[in-house]
Design an enzyme around this catalytic site. Sequence first.
Site, mmCIF file in Angstrom:
data_model
loop_
_atom_site.group_PDB
_atom_site.id
_atom_site.type_symbol
_atom_site.label_atom_id
_atom_site.label_comp_id
_atom_site.label_asym_id
_atom_site.label_seq_id
_atom_site.Cartn_x
_atom_site.Cartn_y
_atom_site.Cartn_z
ATOM 1 N N ASP A 161 22.086 4.165 9.425
ATOM 2 C CA ASP A 161 20.664 4.104 9.059
ATOM 3 C C ASP A 161 20.147 5.541 8.885
ATOM 4 O O ASP A 161 20.642 6.461 9.540
ATOM 5 C CB ASP A 161 19.903 3.390 10.185
ATOM 6 C CG ASP A 161 18.466 3.055 9.847
ATOM 7 O OD1 ASP A 161 18.192 1.878 9.561
ATOM 8 O OD2 ASP A 161 17.616 3.978 9.895
ATOM 9 N N HIS B 35 16.023 1.189 17.278
ATOM 10 C CA HIS B 35 15.025 2.040 17.950
ATOM 11 C C HIS B 35 14.565 1.475 19.296
ATOM 12 O O HIS B 35 13.889 2.170 20.055
ATOM 13 C CB HIS B 35 13.795 2.238 17.061
ATOM 14 C CG HIS B 35 14.050 3.017 15.812
ATOM 15 N ND1 HIS B 35 14.631 4.276 15.831
ATOM 16 C CD2 HIS B 35 13.821 2.722 14.506
ATOM 17 C CE1 HIS B 35 14.730 4.724 14.581
ATOM 18 N NE2 HIS B 35 14.263 3.800 13.761
ATOM 19 N N HIS C 100 17.494 6.736 9.913
ATOM 20 C CA HIS C 100 16.828 7.170 11.142
ATOM 21 C C HIS C 100 17.826 7.224 12.305
ATOM 22 O O HIS C 100 18.792 6.460 12.331
ATOM 23 C CB HIS C 100 15.709 6.189 11.520
ATOM 24 C CG HIS C 100 14.659 6.034 10.463
ATOM 25 N ND1 HIS C 100 14.684 5.011 9.534
ATOM 26 C CD2 HIS C 100 13.570 6.789 10.181
ATOM 27 C CE1 HIS C 100 13.630 5.132 8.724
ATOM 28 N NE2 HIS C 100 12.948 6.208 9.085
ATOM 29 N N ASP D 193 18.315 2.117 4.510
ATOM 30 C CA ASP D 193 17.261 3.052 4.124
ATOM 31 C C ASP D 193 17.835 4.449 3.880
ATOM 32 O O ASP D 193 17.111 5.381 3.544
ATOM 33 C CB ASP D 193 16.134 3.099 5.169
ATOM 34 C CG ASP D 193 16.640 3.159 6.595
ATOM 35 O OD1 ASP D 193 17.861 3.358 6.799
ATOM 36 O OD2 ASP D 193 15.811 3.011 7.519
HETATM 37 ZN ZN ZN Z 1 15.831 3.288 9.505
#
Ligand code: ZN
Length: 285
Positions: free
Chosen positions: A131, A94, A133, A218
């Site tokens: 991931d 991120h 995200h 995740d």
């Molecule tokens: Zn993540």
Amino acid sequence: MQGIEGLSERFARIASRRASREELALCHTPEYIALAEREISSGYPELSTGDTVVSPGSWEAALLAVGGALNAVDAVMGGIHQNAFCVVRPPGHHATPDRGMGFCVFNNVAIAARHAQRKHGIRKVLVVDWDVHHGNGTQDTFYRDGSVFFFSTHQSPFYPGTGSEGETGEGAGKGTTLNCPFPPGAGRKEILTAFQEKLVPAADAFRPELVLISAGFDSRAGDPLGGFRLTDEDFSDLTRVVLEIAGRHANGRVVSVLEGGYSLAGIAKAAAAHVQALSDPCSQS
Ligand code: ZN
């Protein structure tokens, strides 16, 4: 599959080191690097740039996370190891060039890609991000680049809100960002199919010389933050798809770097399946 017990003894260890300021600056602005150091050393509870909790030890941890990924790239590019998995935190995907966010201080994978290009003279790097995200920081870093292909499967709508199919890169980077967003509840059917039907042809056209994985777990079933349903076996199969790509184009070179994952037991099992697939010669072409 063998159990997790004793697994770590079967692998060679690559030492970590602190990344230098010049290495951080491969992907981050000097202003952001200075801000992160200043805020962490001043005892800020979180970075002012975004939701990233920090403590006095975070600067050292962040430098070692980047340096571990760089040492792994050196070991794999130098032919010492065929592939590597970096068990590092904080995660990185991120973190944009000028902003830490989403638990990420520096973008470990993005810096590793640039390092491979600068130090080892390769041109094209593929980043595969599974991931749950979207890896907005990695996408931002290379959006107009063209030499680093970014592929991501992620939950949508979800944090950080980016990663639509329409985001495909700009300018020299047009066509080198490939996003596959899926709703909560997605699992093997959606994600393995995206790897086989979207990632494989794109990677075969791009022909990477090194493949990096943003290995967030995740996206595993049972994660307290993520809503995907991938199993440990699914992570093995995703790993094999990546190994086959690397085998065809990159002399088998893969460096995988831990990203998210918020069930410690879940991360342990998924990471064990991942490294067992990485180490299995039968899964490499
Ligand atoms: Zn993540």
